[in-house]
Enzyme design. Structure first.
Site, short mmCIF file in Angstrom:
data_model
loop_
_atom_site.label_atom_id
_atom_site.label_comp_id
_atom_site.label_asym_id
_atom_site.label_seq_id
_atom_site.Cartn_x
_atom_site.Cartn_y
_atom_site.Cartn_z
N SER A 319 0.99 -1.37 0.03
CA SER A 319 -0.07 0.02 0.05
C SER A 319 0.94 1.34 -0.23
O SER A 319 1.61 1.40 -0.91
CB SER A 319 -1.14 -0.02 1.32
OG SER A 319 -2.08 0.90 1.16
N ASP A 375 -8.60 -5.26 -6.31
CA ASP A 375 -8.15 -4.26 -5.18
C ASP A 375 -8.21 -3.02 -5.90
O ASP A 375 -7.49 -2.84 -7.06
CB ASP A 375 -6.66 -4.59 -4.91
CG ASP A 375 -6.23 -3.66 -3.66
OD1 ASP A 375 -6.82 -2.85 -3.29
OD2 ASP A 375 -5.02 -3.70 -3.28
N HIS A 431 -7.41 -5.67 -0.14
CA HIS A 431 -6.17 -4.90 -0.24
C HIS A 431 -5.28 -5.66 1.04
O HIS A 431 -4.43 -4.99 1.46
CB HIS A 431 -6.57 -3.36 0.39
CG HIS A 431 -5.52 -2.70 0.07
ND1 HIS A 431 -4.52 -2.46 -1.06
CD2 HIS A 431 -4.86 -1.72 1.18
CE1 HIS A 431 -3.57 -1.58 -0.66
NE2 HIS A 431 -3.68 -1.17 0.40
#
Length: 511
Positions: A319, A375, A431
């Site tokens: 991320s 995602d 995610h």
């Protein structure tokens, strides 16, 4: 023809061991139809000698083999208990199952192949991983999972109450069970976490040694002598933590491009702010995260280079951590042009424009992006910009320098590929890094099913989610720090307090 019994060393602490009987070996994949405690063995597996150290207790009466062996060494096995239909349809062999009702086995250790003469292709992506991603080379998968587990460690060790790391530096891999990878942590990295004077992280009420302005953002580690010999070089790793703190979310979605370096190179403003911010008024960020990392990397490169060792720099993150990894790689390549640099990111957003991508490629930084198709984070920040806005920018500027784009090669995974995952999922689930690692572990090629030789324990999926099918019986969101970080102050008073970090070297070190 009957096979000989598989020899086992028995101890009194085991109340009952799975009974092994003579039976015909079968080369066909196992298809669950029922459960009974008997195993059919081929001649090779039957001749293997196992000791108790290779097994563990499961409810005091079943043993689970925890050390991975070569695939296809155990033949089909059945049990006397019924199996969920979602699992029964899988064609798995005994090496994929757990010895016990309702438990299913994923061996937790990979075979550690010597890749010293192949690391340029496998790690540095000298050919941009051509012919290694589809199908995914098993050695490459192991290396990617290793770096993914380093990224996951930054989440597992992060203290959400105070914003620091819960583990002392020299104990981090011991406490998170990552010593198997053969690395040692050399430095902790801290980053600023405030936006425009608004502070979302208040000073912890549990300790006087923390700052409301800073967050623990990751660590630098280096391979041990044994691991360096296996992988063919001394590997320096920087693992960047993804977004946890609220103020970091605010920065994540600034979505403004900022010029860096020369020419038209531009990167997302918020990511760069986290990477480069510092303040003399803080205890932990008198030096930026950028300066802390680069100082440590330069020292390690010099130290091992003077010993005549080949050195590589691998940067990983999930991320936000994946975005910071690219910024780190850009700076490292400019500062240490002869150093082989590889970025392995998970679920990372777009970081910069086309000029940034081209510059990264020109500096020979190899980037492998692992994404999950469902995602949405990898589509950011450009997802915020409509087609009309992009067309308007192009008409006004005549250039695409304001357009975000990804860097490097992509390995795309699919949430629907795993039979262990629920079919209903949220954006947050898609995610989740542990789900990324689970899907990666079972990925063989784009057009194939979830591989039967998956090695990671599927229980890890539910560490911070509830995505495993209910039939597996794994509790949701089961991971937490022992006693949620509390420890007994002293046995006389019986008072419980937050554990204090006493090793000042781990908390702050000036450069």
């Amino acid at each position: 023809m009957s096979m000989p019994h598989l020899p086992l060393i028995r101890e009194s602490r085991f109340k009952q061991l799975p009974e092994v009987v003579d039976c015909h070996a079968s080369a066909q994949p196992f298809q669950c139809s029922g459960l009974r405690k008997y195993a059919s063995l081929d001649s090779k597996s039957a001749s293997l000698m196992y000791t108790v150290s290779e097994f563990v207790d499961r409810r005091d009466d079943y043993m689970t083999r925890t050390r991975s062996l070569k695939e296809n060494m155990w033949a089909p096995i059945t049990w006397k208990h019924e199996v969920p239909k979602s699992v029964a349809s899988l064609k798995y062999t005994a090496s994929d199952l757990v010895d016990g009702p309702g438990y299913y086995m994923t061996p937790t250790r990979y075979l550690e192949e010597n890749m010293s003469n192949k690391w340029h292709e496998l790690h540095a992506g000298s050919s941009k991983w051509e012919h290694l991603l589809d199908p995914l080379h098993p050695w490459l998968r192991r290396e990617i999972v290793k770096y993914g587990e380093f990224a996951q460690a930054t989440y597992d060790a992060f203290n959400n109450d105070s914003g620091n790391c819960q583990c002392e530096r020299h104990k981090l891999f011991d406490e998170l069970h990552l010593t198997k990878h053969g690395y040692k942590v050399t430095k902790y990295i801290y980053a600023m976490s405030h936006v425009g004077g608004l502070h979302y992280l208040e000073r912890s009420q549990f300790t006087q040694t923390w700052s409301k302005d800073s967050n623990w953002i990751g660590f630098v580690a280096v391979s041990t002598d044994d691991e360096s010999q296996r992988i063919g070089r001394r590997d320096i790793v920087m693992a960047w933590r993804g977004t946890v703190a609220v103020s970091e979310w605010v920065l994540d979605f600034e979505a403004k491009l900022l010029h860096i370096g020369e020419g038209d190179v531009m990167v997302e403003y918020g990511f760069h702010k986290i990477y480069s911010s510092k303040s003399e008024s803080t205890r932990y960020n008198k030096f930026s995260a950028s300066e802390q990392v680069m100082e440590e990397v330069k020292n390690l490169v010099k130290f091992y280079g003077e010993r005549g060792e080949e050195v590589s720099f691998t940067i990983t993150g999930h991320s936000l951590g994946g975005a910071l990894a690219l910024l780190n790689a850009y700076e490292a390549a400019a500062t240490l042009p002869d150093l082989p640099i590889t970025v392995i990111s998970f679920g990372a957003p777009q970081v910069g424009n086309i000029a940034f991508r081209d510059k990264i490629d020109e500096m020979k930084v190899r980037t492998l992006r692992i994404v999950v198709k469902q995602d949405k984070v990898p589509t950011l920040p450009e997802k915020f910009m409509s087609t009309k806005i992009l067309q308007r920018l192009l008409s006004l500027t005549g250039t695409r320098k304001w357009v975000y784009t990804h860097v490097g090669e992509e390995l795309a995974l699919d949430m629907t590929s795993s039979p262990y995952l629920k079919r209903k999922f949220s954006y947050k689930d898609c995610h989740n890094l542990e789900i990324y690692l689970h899907l990666l572990d079972g990925f063989h090629r784009e057009d194939s099913s979830f591989q039967k030789g998956a090695r990671r324990d599927i229980a890890l999926v539910n560490k911070n989610s509830g995505m495993l099918i209910e039939e597996l019986g794994i509790p949701e969101n089961w991971y937490q720090v022992p006693n949620k970080g509390l420890m007994i102050f002293n046995s006389t008073s019986g008072r419980w307090v937050k554990r204090s970090r006493v090793d000042q070297e781990d908390i702050f070190s000036s450069i």
